[in-house]
Design an enzyme around this catalytic site. Sequence first.
Site, PDB file in Angstrom:
ATOM      1  CG  ASN A  85       4.559  -1.664   5.065  1.00 45.40           C
ATOM      2  OD1 ASN A  85       5.640  -1.966   5.540  1.00 45.40           O
ATOM      3  ND2 ASN A  85       3.609  -2.558   4.891  1.00 45.40           N
TER       4      ASN A  85
ATOM      5  CB  CYS B 155      -3.460   1.609   6.998  1.00 50.58           C
ATOM      6  SG  CYS B 155      -3.220   3.115   7.933  1.00 50.58           S
ATOM      7  NE  ARG B 156      -4.664   1.574   1.702  1.00 48.95           N
ATOM      8  CZ  ARG B 156      -4.640   2.323   0.615  1.00 48.95           C
ATOM      9  NH1 ARG B 156      -5.523   2.134  -0.341  1.00 48.95           N
ATOM     10  NH2 ARG B 156      -3.723   3.252   0.472  1.00 48.95           N
ATOM     11  CB  SER B 157       0.453  -3.360   2.839  1.00 50.85           C
ATOM     12  OG  SER B 157       1.218  -2.401   3.521  1.00 50.85           O
TER      13      SER B 157
ATOM     14  CB  CYS C 164      -0.978  -0.029   1.178  1.00 50.94           C
ATOM     15  SG  CYS C 164      -0.240   0.224   2.808  1.00 50.94           S
TER      16      CYS C 164
ATOM     17  CG  ASP D  23      -5.144   5.431   2.836  1.00 50.18           C
ATOM     18  OD1 ASP D  23      -5.130   4.914   3.984  1.00 50.18           O
ATOM     19  OD2 ASP D  23      -4.247   6.181   2.423  1.00 50.18           O
TER      20      ASP D  23
END
Length: 163
Positions: free
Chosen positions: A11, A13-15, A8, A127
Site C-alpha cells: 500500500n 506504490c500501486r494501490s 496491492c 510491482d
Amino acid sequence: MYRVCFVCTGNICRSPMAESVFRARVTEAGLDALVEVDSAGTGGWFEGDGADPRTVTVLESAGYGQSHRARQFRASWFSGLDLVIALDAGHLRELRALAPTPEDAAKVRLLRSYDPAATAAETDVPDPYYGSLDGFELCLELVEAASAGLLDAVREAVKEHTA
C-alpha cells in the site's frame, strides 16, 4: 455511498496510485458525493507511512493529488465495501481467500480486467518497488488505461445502488 478499495502488497506504490487516479476520475464524473475511494495492502509492513516518493513524484508530475497513509486490508472490511480492486493475480487470490463469504469473494476484481486493451496474459500491474522510476510511470499508464472502464462499471453500479 458506493465504496471501492484498491489493494496491492504494501500500500505504498500501486494501490495509492490507483486510488489517486480513480478518485480524480470519480470527481471529474461528478460522482464524488456517491463514490468513496481508498486503498490498502495485503501486508502491514508500511502501515502509517506515506506513499513511496517515486509514486508521489509520478502522480504529481501527471497532475494528481494525494495524501496517503498505508494500511493493511482486513477481512472485516468486506461488509462495508462494494468493490475490491486487486492490482495483480496474487492479490486477487489472497483477497478472495480472506473473504468471509462467497459474496465477499465475488467483490474482488483485477484492475486490468477493466482495460479493454489488456489481454488475458496481461492481468497484472507489475510491482515497481524494486525498479526505477520507469516502472512507476508504467504503473501509472496501466492504472489510467483501466480507469475509464472501471469508472463505467462503477457508474452503472451506482445507478443500481441508488435506484
